[in-house]
Design an enzyme around this catalytic site. Structure first.
Site, PDB file in Angstrom:
ATOM      1  N   SER A  95       0.889  -1.176   0.000  1.00  0.00           N
ATOM      2  CA  SER A  95       0.000   0.000   0.000  1.00  0.00           C
ATOM      3  C   SER A  95       0.923   1.220   0.000  1.00  0.00           C
ATOM      4  O   SER A  95       1.558   1.514   1.006  1.00  0.00           O
ATOM      5  CB  SER A  95      -0.876   0.018   1.245  1.00  0.00           C
ATOM      6  OG  SER A  95      -1.614  -1.173   1.341  1.00  0.00           O
ATOM      7  N   LYS A 170      -6.629   2.127  -2.894  1.00  0.00           N
ATOM      8  CA  LYS A 170      -6.292   1.345  -1.687  1.00  0.00           C
ATOM      9  C   LYS A 170      -6.336   2.219  -0.425  1.00  0.00           C
ATOM     10  O   LYS A 170      -6.934   1.849   0.590  1.00  0.00           O
ATOM     11  CB  LYS A 170      -4.899   0.707  -1.854  1.00  0.00           C
ATOM     12  CG  LYS A 170      -4.342   0.062  -0.597  1.00  0.00           C
ATOM     13  CD  LYS A 170      -5.196  -1.069  -0.061  1.00  0.00           C
ATOM     14  CE  LYS A 170      -4.852  -1.396   1.373  1.00  0.00           C
ATOM     15  NZ  LYS A 170      -5.690  -2.419   1.960  1.00  0.00           N
ATOM     16  N   LYS A 239      -0.021   5.028   8.280  1.00  0.00           N
ATOM     17  CA  LYS A 239       0.650   5.364   7.010  1.00  0.00           C
ATOM     18  C   LYS A 239      -0.382   5.572   5.907  1.00  0.00           C
ATOM     19  O   LYS A 239      -0.347   6.555   5.173  1.00  0.00           O
ATOM     20  CB  LYS A 239       1.602   4.220   6.624  1.00  0.00           C
ATOM     21  CG  LYS A 239       2.124   4.310   5.200  1.00  0.00           C
ATOM     22  CD  LYS A 239       2.522   2.952   4.622  1.00  0.00           C
ATOM     23  CE  LYS A 239       1.404   1.966   4.565  1.00  0.00           C
ATOM     24  NZ  LYS A 239       1.650   0.773   3.761  1.00  0.00           N
TER      25      LYS A 239
END
Ligand code: NAD
Length: 295
Positions: A95, A170, A239
């Site tokens: 990702s 994503k 993140k």
């Protein structure tokens, strides 16, 4: 055909095992030598040289923590780029940051090496079963060529656009997922305060319009049980939220809910232990509410 896979952690390790079960010969690499040894025992080829791995594999997959690691693994002096042949394909399952992905893709393209971003969603069980959702970005012809391989790891494969598009959707998916986790924690804690049972509340929500992956899976299996072991780290969730909110800010889009969700998760991260699972977010709400989300 040999497939290279770099990053044998929670997600990459399961994808690697699944590919081996499907009959692929794997050549793997991870900075963690214990993981490499595990895979050597399982019958994978192992190496400590990225260029050597790249030379022996037509397809190379990266399942790494973040964009910086991908960039160094691919582009550094002793990186994959020095071994990959023109025509070979890098498939980045990490990702990651869409802009970094296009930058890496451009460097590879200069040498005739192709790249797809193909991040995944679904969690560890679905990875083991080859039932992941895969969202791919990149050239359509390359996607069609790689599709049979993606079908070995996922059951729902969508080509979403150009290189980097997979990484965009994503993180947006994870923004939604972080939001539903946060609101489910709040709703359950309010109900507990009012004397309701968490499992009864989940039963009702899961038959009603509030149903979501957190209410269906994460809370019953990982929070109510007090295991907090979904297998997706708090740092990785944060993140993804940072990438998503950066995109939203760059595009000057409304961010009322996203900004709040981002701040909540950053706060939860600052309160959690290093390496904690993202589901410990629930503990933050428990602490603030003075109760526990358990039966
Ligand atoms: P993880 O931390 O369990 O695994 C990462 C692996 O990369 C580790 O084994 C680590 O040793 C290895 N690594 C780190 N730096 C390296 C380097 N320079 N060279 C080679 N190996 C290196 O993380 P994970 O949960 O497997 O997630 C991997 C990626 O997949 C992340 O980008 C994450 O956001 C994404 N993802 C994870 C899940 C999940 O449920 N865990 C779901 C969807 C997407």
């Amino acid at each position: 055909m040999n497939i290279g896979l770099i990053g044998l952690g929670n997600m990459g390790g399961r994808i690697a095992k699944r590919l081996m079960e499907r009959g692929h010969q794997l050549c793997v690499y991870d900075v963690n030598s214990d993981l490499l040894e595990d895979f050597r025992t399982l019958g994978a080829k192992t190496t400590d040289s990225l260029p050597d791995l790249a030379r022996s594999c037509y397809y190379v997959m990266t399942v790494l923590p973040n964009a910086d690691v991908v960039k160094s693994v691919v582009l550094e002096k002793e990186g994959l780029i020095t071994g990959m042949e023109p025509g070979n394909v890098l498939i980045d399952i990490t990702s990651s940051v869409p802009d970094v992905t296009t930058e890496v893709g451009e460097s590879l393209d200069q040498r005739g090496i192709r790249m797809l971003d193909a991040p995944v969603s679904g969690g560890l069980k679905r990875a083991e079963e080859g039932e992941l959702a895969v969202m791919a970005g990149g050239d359509e012809k390359t996607f069609s060529e790689v599709l049979p391989l993606l079908n070995d790891i996922g059951s729902n494969i969508t080509h979403v656009g150009e290189l980097g598009a997979g990484h965009t959707i994503k993180v947006l998916n994870n923004l939604v997922s972080a939001t539903t986790f946060a609101i489910t924690a709040e709703a359950l804690s309010i109900g507990i305060k009012k004397g309701l049972s968490p499992s009864k509340m989940l039963e009702v929500i899961n038959h009603s319009t509030g149903r979501n992956n957190s209410s269906e899976n994460k809370f019953p299996q990982h929070v109510l049980t007090r295991k907090f072991d979904v297998g997706f780290a708090m740092d990785l969730m944060c993140k993804d939220l940072t990438i998503a909110t950066d995109i939203i800010r760059n595009e000057k889009m409304p961010a009322f809910v996203s900004d709040t969700v981002y701040q909540l998760w950053q706060y939860a991260q600052s309160k959690s232990e290093k390496g904690a699972d993202h589901s410990v977010y629930a503990k933050l709400i428990e602490e603030m509410s003075g109760l526990e989300i358990k039966d």
